[in-house]
Structures are given as C-alpha cells and as structure tokens.
Motif scaffolding. Structure first.
Motif, short mmCIF file in Angstrom:
data_model
loop_
_atom_site.label_atom_id
_atom_site.label_comp_id
_atom_site.label_asym_id
_atom_site.label_seq_id
_atom_site.Cartn_x
_atom_site.Cartn_y
_atom_site.Cartn_z
N HIS A 289 49.64 46.05 38.60
CA HIS A 289 49.07 47.40 38.65
C HIS A 289 47.61 47.44 38.26
CE1 HIS A 289 48.12 51.52 37.29
NE2 HIS A 289 48.89 51.86 38.32
N ASP A 290 47.27 46.83 37.12
CA ASP A 290 45.92 46.94 36.57
C ASP A 290 44.97 45.83 37.02
OD1 ASP A 290 46.82 49.16 35.23
OD2 ASP A 290 47.18 48.11 33.34
N GLY A 291 45.53 44.75 37.56
CA GLY A 291 44.69 43.61 37.91
C GLY A 291 44.70 42.58 36.79
N TYR A 292 44.18 41.40 37.09
CA TYR A 292 44.18 40.32 36.11
C TYR A 292 43.02 40.50 35.13
CZ TYR A 292 44.88 35.66 34.20
OH TYR A 292 45.14 34.62 33.36
N ALA A 293 43.32 40.37 33.86
CA ALA A 293 42.30 40.48 32.81
C ALA A 293 42.02 39.10 32.25
CB ALA A 293 42.78 41.42 31.70
N PHE A 294 40.81 38.63 32.44
CA PHE A 294 40.47 37.25 32.08
C PHE A 294 39.20 37.26 31.23
CE2 PHE A 294 38.22 33.26 32.96
CZ PHE A 294 39.21 32.33 32.71
N GLU A 295 39.25 36.54 30.12
CA GLU A 295 38.07 36.45 29.25
C GLU A 295 37.82 35.00 28.87
OE1 GLU A 295 38.18 38.92 25.82
OE2 GLU A 295 38.59 40.76 26.92
N SER A 296 36.62 34.53 29.14
CA SER A 296 36.21 33.20 28.74
C SER A 296 34.71 33.22 28.47
CB SER A 296 36.54 32.18 29.84
OG SER A 296 35.63 32.31 30.92
N HIS A 297 34.19 32.11 28.00
CA HIS A 297 32.76 32.03 27.73
C HIS A 297 31.96 31.76 29.01
CE1 HIS A 297 34.11 27.84 27.77
NE2 HIS A 297 32.86 27.51 28.04
N ILE A 298 32.67 31.57 30.12
CA ILE A 298 32.01 31.30 31.40
C ILE A 298 31.93 32.62 32.17
CG2 ILE A 298 32.04 29.92 33.51
CD1 ILE A 298 33.89 27.95 32.03
N VAL A 299 30.75 33.17 32.27
CA VAL A 299 30.56 34.48 32.89
C VAL A 299 31.02 34.48 34.34
CG1 VAL A 299 28.85 36.22 33.53
CG2 VAL A 299 28.64 35.00 31.35
N LEU A 301 33.38 32.77 35.81
CA LEU A 301 34.84 32.85 35.93
C LEU A 301 35.34 34.26 35.64
CD1 LEU A 301 36.37 29.59 34.41
CD2 LEU A 301 36.39 30.37 36.78
N ASN A 302 34.72 34.91 34.67
CA ASN A 302 35.09 36.29 34.37
C ASN A 302 34.89 37.19 35.59
OD1 ASN A 302 35.65 35.50 31.76
ND2 ASN A 302 33.66 36.12 30.96
N GLU A 303 33.76 36.99 36.28
CA GLU A 303 33.46 37.81 37.45
C GLU A 303 34.40 37.49 38.61
OE1 GLU A 303 29.40 36.95 38.23
OE2 GLU A 303 28.62 38.22 36.61
N LEU A 304 34.79 36.24 38.74
CA LEU A 304 35.65 35.82 39.84
C LEU A 304 37.09 36.29 39.68
CD1 LEU A 304 34.55 32.11 40.45
CD2 LEU A 304 34.19 34.04 41.98
N LEU A 305 37.60 36.24 38.45
CA LEU A 305 39.04 36.39 38.24
C LEU A 305 39.46 37.72 37.63
CD1 LEU A 305 39.78 32.76 37.02
CD2 LEU A 305 39.92 33.67 39.34
N ASN A 306 38.53 38.56 37.22
CA ASN A 306 38.90 39.88 36.70
C ASN A 306 38.97 40.88 37.85
OD1 ASN A 306 39.26 39.87 33.77
ND2 ASN A 306 37.15 39.13 33.73
N ARG A 307 40.06 40.86 38.58
CA ARG A 307 40.19 41.73 39.74
C ARG A 307 41.63 41.81 40.19
NH1 ARG A 307 38.12 38.65 44.90
NH2 ARG A 307 38.15 40.81 45.56
N GLY A 308 41.86 42.56 41.26
CA GLY A 308 43.19 42.69 41.83
C GLY A 308 43.96 43.86 41.25
N GLY A 309 45.19 44.03 41.68
CA GLY A 309 46.05 45.10 41.23
C GLY A 309 45.92 46.36 42.08
N ILE A 310 46.94 47.21 42.01
CA ILE A 310 46.94 48.46 42.76
C ILE A 310 45.76 49.33 42.37
CG2 ILE A 310 48.19 50.62 43.14
CD1 ILE A 310 50.77 49.09 42.90
N GLU A 311 45.47 49.39 41.08
CA GLU A 311 44.42 50.29 40.58
C GLU A 311 43.07 49.97 41.21
OE1 GLU A 311 43.22 53.58 38.59
OE2 GLU A 311 45.27 52.78 38.63
N SER A 312 42.80 48.70 41.47
CA SER A 312 41.51 48.32 42.03
C SER A 312 41.34 48.81 43.46
CB SER A 312 41.36 46.79 42.00
OG SER A 312 42.25 46.18 42.91
N MET A 313 42.44 49.21 44.10
CA MET A 313 42.39 49.64 45.50
C MET A 313 42.32 51.16 45.66
SD MET A 313 42.35 46.94 47.32
CE MET A 313 42.49 45.19 46.97
N MET A 314 42.36 51.90 44.56
CA MET A 314 42.42 53.34 44.68
C MET A 314 41.13 53.95 45.24
SD MET A 314 45.43 54.40 44.06
CE MET A 314 45.93 52.91 44.92
N TYR A 315 39.99 53.35 44.94
CA TYR A 315 38.73 53.81 45.55
C TYR A 315 38.81 53.64 47.06
CZ TYR A 315 33.78 53.76 46.92
OH TYR A 315 32.58 54.00 47.54
N THR A 316 39.30 52.49 47.47
CA THR A 316 39.41 52.19 48.89
C THR A 316 40.40 53.12 49.58
OG1 THR A 316 38.95 49.89 48.38
CG2 THR A 316 39.87 50.35 50.55
#
Length: 475
Positions: A289-299, A301-316
């Motif tokens: 629903h909310d998408g993948y939440a990813f936190e690391s010291h590599i910026v 990777l954070n930008e690549l993998l913090n996405r997805g889920g139904i909620e991310s599609m509501m704008y679309t």
C-alpha cells in the motif's frame, strides 16, 4: 429536443480546448503546478457550451462517466503496477536486477542494450506498458546507478517498448488499428515496417552516440562498489529471483491477459518478501500500500528503492480520471468530431489526407487524453475518405498508429504519459527529447506521405472489420 439543435460548431468546439491549453501553459510553466486544474477548467467550459447548445445536465454528466469508463482498464493496470513495484523491491527482485545489471552491462552500451531488450520483450508479450512495468523499472535502477541521466534512460526504454509493441501481432493497439481501418493485421504490421524499422535503426545509432560519453572510466568505481555493497547488506541477492519477472513475461507470451499475469507477479514478489527477504507478512502488506521504505547511507539507493505501492499511484489515477472527464465531454457532445471534420475538409489529395490523419491522431491524444481514442476516432472518421481516394486501408491503420499510439507518451495528461510518470518516475518533458523512436516515426510518416513513398493504392481490398458506417453508429 432534435439532434440538429445539439450540433456544436467548430468555433465553439475550439473554445474549451483553447482555454485548457492556455491554462495548462500558465499552470505548468509559470506556476509549476499540476495539470489537474486546467483539465477541470476545460471540462467545465465544455460543459457550459454543451448546456447552452441544448444538452441536459444529465447528458453532460453521463458523458463524463463514459469518458472515465474508457480509462478504467488503464486505472486498474496503474494500480497493479504500483503493487508490483513495491512487491518486487521488497522481495529483492528489483535489487537483484540492479545488482547483476551493474556487473554485466557496459555503461557506453547501456542505452542501446536496454532499448533492444525492451523491444524484444514487447514483441514477445505485445504490451509496451507491461514491458515498462517490468524491464523498464529495473532498467531505470541500473542506468541511474551507472550515472546516466534519467531522461535518457526513460527515452531508451520507451523507444524500445513502443517499437516492440507496434511490431507485435499480440499488441492490442496494433490489432485495434488494423481492425477499425479494415486492414489485414499482418499487412498492417508489414506496412509499418517502412517507418518503424528505419526509425529504430536511427534511434539505436543515436543511443550509441549518446552512450559513448558514458565509458567505464567515467563511472566512479567506488560509487558502483558502494551500491553493490549496499544491496548485499540490505537484501538477499539471488539469480533465482530473476525467475519472477521471467514468469510474468512467459505468462503474457502464452496469451494470459495482463491483469492476471501482473497479479501473479505481485503474489510472487510478496512471497519473496516474506520467505526470502528479512520481512514479515505485516511489513509486506504495508509495502503493497505505502511503498517500500528504505534507508541507507547511500543516497542513490534511497532514491532508487523508496517507491512503489498503491499510494504512489494515486496522483496518476486522479490525473487519468480528470483527463478522461475532459475527453469524455468533448467526445460525447460531438465537439471533438466537429474539430476533426473541419480538419478533414482541408485534405484535398491522398497525400494531404495521410498527413491530416497523422495530425488528427496526435490532436486526439492531446484532447481526449487516451491513446485508444487517438486510434479509434480518426480511423472511424477517415475510412470513407480513404475509400473515395482509392487508398489501401493499411495507409490509414499505419497513419493512426504513427500519429496516435507513438505520440501519446509526450502528453503529461494522456493515460500513457501519466503511466510513465508513475512507473519510470520521469516526467514527459524530461524524457521527450530522448524518446527518439517516438519522435522520428511520425516525422518519417509525414515525409513518406508528402512524397508518396510507400503510399499504397487499393486493389480489390476486402474489409476485415465491420462496415465503417456501422462502427461510427456504435461509437
């Protein structure tokens, strides 16, 4: 009330379109806002004009609902794509694709490689959307990790996906265009080769030239090593996980419809998140629903993998609904037809007719906000004109594909544009200069029309679709 009383003139039909385009320009360029409000404004203006010309409020309301109904299949696919992105990131599928892609693909040949790969997959499954939702998502991750601009990556993915889609006998738009125009499916595909093959060759040459500036030496090895290490630390990386996207592709190849095939992909990603990755059932459900939440010291990777889920599609989803309300009112009240018929009146020769068809298909994309309408509407309206000028119907089917299907990606409020924004995370204004195939094909098609090259005359053609008059009556 009489049908004559409800006819809306060309001049009045242009008003909501002009209002929408002007408002869109100010909103996006001047205020950097969302296209939702200009589309709503255009819908309101169109509704007022229709009401003044005799349409009831109920009829106008129903035209809005009809427009939205056209978009329902796209909306369901968009929601499923949100689920599949979240499930595949959480399940380690996307991280594994990025991990192996970084090790196998040369930066200088990445744009060519991803475009060809997407073309092969799209030919196999007949769907540009499914290709972008699977290979495209992974390709964005690999390309960004290699330091390639996201616009270039998205453009290469789109070009390959649409090339394969157009060349595939499994493609819905390819079948739709040939069927409505009255052309044999394989005659239609063969005729498209004249514009699509040269365009794809030029596209790959351009990508090879662009990629030459991204040599292995230009990519910081420390950055790539950090990404690889970060993926190893946070995910279970395995080549076996690549069987998940392969399964989805194989299902579609064997004619399993897109919806159940994508659902299988979601379930496999969910199970992978729970049983292969260090995740619980609760965490996997939240990711869907909310998408993948990813936190690391590599910026990166954070930008690549913090996405997805139904909620991310509501704008679309909301943009798709709003866009189709505008297109629905224009279509159902006859405004779009009035504009297109006015355009037809300027087509005096067979060559100008083909050019007009290409322009009308693009115009329909701009106004009706749906690539299917850009194929259906011009194909229905121009069938008789092509017949009178003794033009083979495959000219019409190719023209609506070249001018409609391929240009739909450039319009931010078109269902294809909003799908790409949600799936690849890149705005049409960013990837437009790099979607080389989608730019070149309409240009080549217009040049061929003007010169008469590959424009085929009709020779005892037997229509393979219903009578054009019957098609227009059922519209």
């Amino acid at each position: 009330m009489s049908q004559k009383k409800k006819e809306i003139s060309f001049t009045l039909s242009l008003i909501p379109l002009v209002v929408m385009i002007v408002a869109m320009g100010f909103t996006i360029i001047q205020f950097e806002g969302s296209p939702h409000i200009p589309l709503i404004l255009g819908t309101m203006v169109a509704g007022v004009i229709a009401w003044l010309k005799g349409f009831t409020a109920v009829e106008i309301e129903e035209s809005i609902y009809k427009g939205i109904r056209h978009a329902l299949p796209a909306i369901v696919i968009i929601i499923l794509v949100g689920l599949i992105i979240g499930a595949w990131i959480g399940g380690g599928v996307v991280p594994s694709l990025i991990y192996y892609g970084l090790q196998l693909i040369s930066p200088s040949w990445f744009l060519v490689s991803i475009s060809v790969l997407c073309a092969i997959v799209a030919i196999s499954i007949g769907s540009s959307w499914s290709t972008m939702a699977t290979m495209g998502v992974a390709g964005m991750g690999v390309g960004i990790s290699l330091g390639i601009p996201e616009g270039m990556i998205a453009g290469a993915i789109i070009s390959g996906s649409y090339f394969g889609d157009k060349m595939s006998p499994l493609s819905d738009t390819t079948n739709l265009a040939s069927g409505i125009a009255g052309a044999d499916l394989f005659e239609h595909i063969k005729h498209m080769l004249h514009t699509t093959i040269p365009a794809f060759i030029i596209t790959l040459i351009v990508y090879a030239w662009m990629g030459s500036s991204f040599s292995t030496d230009s990519i910081e090895s420390e950055q790539v090593a950090a990404v690889l290490k970060g993926l190893e630390q946070h995910f279970v990386i395995s080549p076996w996980l690549l069987l998940i996207p392969l399964t989805v592709i194989v299902l579609v190849i064997f004619r399993v419809p897109a919806l159940p095939a994508l659902c299988v992909g979601v379930m496999l990603g969910f199970l992978s998140h729970v049983f292969i990755q260090p995740g619980t059932i609760g965490e996997a459900v939240v990711v869907l629903h909310d998408g993948y939440a990813f936190e690391s010291h590599i910026v990166m990777l954070n930008e690549l993998l913090n996405r997805g889920g139904i909620e991310s599609m509501m704008y679309t989803v909301s943009l798709t609904i709003v866009a189709m309300t505008f297109g629905g009112v224009l279509e159902e009240t006859g405004m779009l037809r009035a504009i297109v018929m006015k355009i037809i009146s300027f087509a005096k020769t067979s060559r100008s007719l083909v050019v007009t068809t290409i322009g009308s298909a693009f115009f329909t994309n701009l106004t009706a906000s749906e690539q299917y309408m850009s194929v259906i509407l011009p194909a229905r309206m121009y069938t008789e004109a092509y017949d009178k000028m003794n033009l083979h119907p495959k000219n019409l089917s190719r023209a609506v594909e070249d001018g409609g299907t391929l240009t739909s990606v450039f319009i931010p409020w078109n269902t294809c544009g909003v799908f790409i924004i949600a799936t690849l995370g890149v705005h049409p204004f960013v990837y437009a200069p790099y979607a080389i195939l989608n730019i070149i094909v309409p240009i080549l098609s217009i040049i061929f029309a003007i010169t008469g090259y590959t424009i085929a005359k009709k020779q005892n053609v037997q229509p393979v679709s219903p009578d054009p008059s019957e098609s227009s009556q059922s519209a």
